[in-house]
Structures are given as structure tokens and as C-alpha cells.
Design a protein around this motif. Structure first.
Motif, mmCIF file in Angstrom:
data_model
loop_
_atom_site.group_PDB
_atom_site.id
_atom_site.type_symbol
_atom_site.label_atom_id
_atom_site.label_comp_id
_atom_site.label_asym_id
_atom_site.label_seq_id
_atom_site.Cartn_x
_atom_site.Cartn_y
_atom_site.Cartn_z
ATOM 1 N N ARG A 267 7.505 32.215 6.713
ATOM 2 C CA ARG A 267 6.717 32.885 7.754
ATOM 3 C C ARG A 267 5.426 32.117 8.027
ATOM 4 O O ARG A 267 5.007 31.962 9.188
ATOM 5 N N GLN B 189 11.059 31.467 18.904
ATOM 6 C CA GLN B 189 11.540 32.827 18.694
ATOM 7 C C GLN B 189 12.499 32.813 17.489
ATOM 8 O O GLN B 189 13.538 32.172 17.535
ATOM 9 N N VAL B 190 12.113 33.523 16.418
ATOM 10 C CA VAL B 190 12.941 33.586 15.212
ATOM 11 C C VAL B 190 13.157 35.050 14.863
ATOM 12 O O VAL B 190 12.192 35.812 14.718
ATOM 13 N N ARG B 191 14.404 35.432 14.761
ATOM 14 C CA ARG B 191 14.747 36.815 14.395
ATOM 15 C C ARG B 191 15.189 36.834 12.931
ATOM 16 O O ARG B 191 16.093 36.093 12.530
ATOM 17 N N ILE B 192 14.529 37.696 12.127
ATOM 18 C CA ILE B 192 14.826 37.799 10.698
ATOM 19 C C ILE B 192 15.476 39.154 10.447
ATOM 20 O O ILE B 192 14.910 40.202 10.813
ATOM 21 N N GLU B 193 16.639 39.152 9.810
ATOM 22 C CA GLU B 193 17.390 40.384 9.545
ATOM 23 C C GLU B 193 17.746 40.457 8.061
ATOM 24 O O GLU B 193 18.004 39.435 7.427
ATOM 25 N N ASP C 43 15.850 41.604 5.526
ATOM 26 C CA ASP C 43 14.751 41.426 4.563
ATOM 27 C C ASP C 43 14.593 42.723 3.775
ATOM 28 O O ASP C 43 14.264 43.770 4.342
ATOM 29 N N ASP D 5 16.233 30.379 20.022
ATOM 30 C CA ASP D 5 17.027 31.533 19.568
ATOM 31 C C ASP D 5 17.503 31.237 18.142
ATOM 32 O O ASP D 5 18.669 30.930 17.903
ATOM 33 N N ARG E 148 18.035 32.485 14.279
ATOM 34 C CA ARG E 148 18.263 33.738 13.548
ATOM 35 C C ARG E 148 18.367 33.430 12.053
ATOM 36 O O ARG E 148 19.081 32.509 11.641
ATOM 37 N N SER F 19 19.192 35.524 8.544
ATOM 38 C CA SER F 19 19.712 36.810 8.059
ATOM 39 C C SER F 19 20.032 36.710 6.567
ATOM 40 O O SER F 19 20.381 35.647 6.044
ATOM 41 N N ASN G 205 21.332 28.579 15.053
ATOM 42 C CA ASN G 205 20.624 28.212 16.282
ATOM 43 C C ASN G 205 21.660 27.797 17.322
ATOM 44 O O ASN G 205 22.787 27.402 16.972
#
Length: 370
Positions: A244, A259-263, A265, A299, A301, A303, A317
């Protein structure tokens, strides 16, 4: 130059010990044999004296066998290869039959007063009388010494093999540790180089304030990286916090495009062990093959999910039509794959195209799982 064909000399202590052991063993056997003879004489009403019986047993039976067992043991110690081939063992047995056995018969016949020979007939009678005397004790002693020598040789080989395996294991562990240190040495300058590139881009663009903020953020990341370099493992939760901070630094360069999506956590990440600086190369690879290869917002991601006894970490990506077939073959992913292998044989990294996205997936065995 030393002549290797000559046998090695026997150490005096070893020779003395061998002779002493043979003497003690056959003295004990003589004492038991004399006691048995004395007991049989008592039951048969024959008057006898134990000291005389002991002297007879020791002189007639024990002395030749002491010479045989000690001499054969010393010979095998000096020339251990004598038992390596069957023909050598057969030669030793011929020596027993043709040399030692007649000498033993002559000794026992002399002790019993049988050597008063006046004719060839007396020689024949003496030979018939002595033919089986001491045969079983001599061959039994011969077989026992050879068996003991063979067992010792096998034991020495086993211990030597175990020592060699232990030495090889220590050497392998040392080499693996050096490889790990070398991988860290490659990874940390690589990360630093990319972080400095992000700040230098801000300086070139005239964003001095943002560049100063990036330097502050970089100092925080470097403190973590330096601390992590002294440890053999970290946790996924700590690595996620580091990522982060790394993304905040990269956001100074890419702005809103990043843009980074974190799933996923969750608490599980605090218990999952991993090599230090595990996630940053994966994110860096995604940035390099997403934002640096096309215009518009990214985009990416990240996870986390438990899959059986392992934690699965996926970084994906977009991969356009012009994306290379294997964009993950660079230094970052190659080092990460090797560090995972060194940490745990069950840990792995798989990277490649899946449809229109590039996927890097790490599998980490959870605590307590092999």
C-alpha cells in the motif's frame, strides 16, 4: 613421496588393546571350561584340582586360540582389504588349515607328552589322535573374527556415508542461504531503482512538492525493506501494508490512472508466512505491463483466498492483443519464484495469460501445514 602400496602401520595402542581383549576373552572361556571339567569330575568321583585344570585349559586350548584371534585381528586391521574378495578369504582359510592347525596340534601334543615318536607308525597314530582336536574351536574362532571384522567394515562405511550425507546437507543449506542472500541483493536494488524512477519523473515534471513527499514515502519503504532483509520470513499482512505504501509512491507518478482493487484482506493474512518483499515485485510487474503499455486508467486486481491448506494470492492486469505471450519472465517474477521455492517446497508462483488478463498466482502453505 609416500609409497601407497605399503600397508599402514598398526598403532601400538590398538595392537595392545587387541591382544589384551583376546587374552581376557580366552582366559574367561578357560575358567568356564575348567569349572565344567571340575564339576564333571566331581560327579564322576574323580579327584581333581581346579587350578591344575585351569592351567591345562589355558595352556592347551586358550594359548593357540589367543594367538589365532589376536594375530588374525591385527592382520585384518593392517590389511582390511583381505576380506573384500572371496579368494583372499579362501587363502586365509588355507593358512588356517595348512599352517595354524598343524601348529596347534603340535603344541597340544607337546603339552600332553605325545611327541615321543619312534617310527612312522607313531606319527600316523598321533595324526589320527589329533586330527579333530581343536578343529571346531579354531574354525569357529576364525569365522567369528572374520564376521566381526566384516561388521566393523560395514559399520565404518555406514558412518562414513552418514557423515558424507550430513556434510552434503550442510553444504546445500549453506549454498541455499547464499542463494537467498544473492536474490535479496538483486531484489532490493531493483525495487530502489524503480522507486527512484517514479520520483525522478515527478522532478522532471516540475512537481517539487510531490517529489519531496515521494522521498519521505520512499524513506519509510526503505526502512521496512532494510528491516525485512535481515529476516528469513514475513507475514502477508505486513507485505500488504508495504505494498500500500509502494502504491502511494507510484500514485505520485501515475496519478488517477493507478487503480488497484484489493479483495480478501482479512485476519488470515496475519498468520500466513512468506518471504520478505513478496508482493511488491508482483505489483510492479502488473504496473509495468498495464499502465506502461497502454493509455487510460489501470485495472490491477490483488486478491487473497484460502484454497484448502494454502493461501492463494492473485495479481492480475489486462493483457491486450500486443502483450507478449509471457510478460512475467523478468527479473522480479523470476526472483520471487526462486525465493518461494527456497522458503518452502510447497510454495509456488504460476504466471501467464488467462484470457485477456495476465495472472500471477502465489500459493503459500498455511501455518502448521507441510
Amino acid at each position: 613421496m609416500k609409497d601407497r602400496s605399503q600397508p599402514a602401520p598398526i598403532a601400538p595402542v590398538s595392537a595392545a588393546r587387541t591382544i589384551a581383549l583376546a587374552l581376557l576373552l580366552w582366559t574367561a572361556i578357560s575358567m568356564l571350561g575348567a569349572l565344567q571339567t571340575y564339576s564333571d569330575n566331581l560327579r564322576g568321583g574323580i579327584d581333581s584340582h581346579y587350578p591344575a585344570l585351569l592351567a591345562t585349559w589355558f595352556l592347551e586350548y586358550a594359548v593357540p586360540l589367543i594367538v589365532l584371534s589376536a594375530g588374525l585381528s591385527l592382520a585384518l586391521s593392517r590389511w582390511p582389504g583381505l576380506t573384500e574378495r572371496p579368494r583372499h578369504v579362501f587363502a586365509l582359510f588355507l593358512g588356517l588349515v595348512l599352517v595354524f592347525q598343524p601348529a596347534q596340534w603340535t603344541w597340544m601334543a607337546w603339552m600332553r607328552g605325545y611327541l615321543d615318536i619312534a617310527s612312522l607308525g607313531d606319527v600316523w597314530q598321533l595324526l589320527r589322535k589329533m586330527l579333530l582336536v581343536g578343529w571346531f574351536s579354531a574354525t569357529g574362532t576364525f569365522a567369528a573374527v572374520l564376521a566381526l571384522h566384516t561388521w566393523r567394515r560395514a559399520r565404518e562405511r555406514e558412518l562414513a556415508w552418514q557423515r558424507s550425507q550430513t556434510d552434503m546437507l550442510h553444504l546445500r543449506l549453506a549454498l541455499e542461504e547464499q542463494r537467498m542472500l544473492a536474490l535479496r541483493a538483486q531484489l532490493e536494488p531493483h525495487f530502489l531503482f524503480n522507486a527512484l524512477n517514479a520520483i525522478s519523473a515527478l522532478v522532471r515534471g516540475g512537481d517539487t512538492a510531490l517529489a519531496l513527499g515521494g522521498i519521505g514515502r520512499l524513506s519509510e519503504l526503505l526502512r521496512y525493506a532494510l528491516a525485512a532483509s535481515t529476516r528469513s520470513s514475513s507475514t502477508v499482512a505486513e507485505e500488504l501494508d508495504f505494498v500500500r505504501g509502494y502504491l502511494d509512491l507510484q500514485r505520485l507518478r501515475y496519478g488517477e490512472r493507478l487503480q488497484v482493487r484489493i479483495e480478501g484482506d482479512g485476519p488470515l493474512l496475519h498468520d500466513a508466512a512468506c518471504p520478505p518483499l513478496l508482493l511488491q515485485p508482483l505489483i510492479e510487474n502488473a504496473l509495468r505491463h498495464d499502465l506502461d503499455c497502454r493509455a487510460g486508467p489501470g485495472d490491477i486486481r490483488l486478491s487473497f483466498a484460502q484454497m484448502g491448506n494454502a493461501l492463494a494470492i492473485r495479481v492480475t492486469n489486462p493483457a491486450g492483443p500486443g502483450t507478449p505471450a509471457n510478460p512475467g519472465a523478468g527479473l522480479g517474477l523470476a526472483n520471487t519464484r526462486e525465493r518461494l521455492r527456497l522458503m518452502h517446497p510447497g510454495a509456488s508462483l504460476q504466471a501467464g495469460l488467462q484470457g485477456e488478463r495476465f495472472v500471477a498466482e502465489v500459493r503459500l502453505p498455511l501455518a502448521g501445514e507441510d
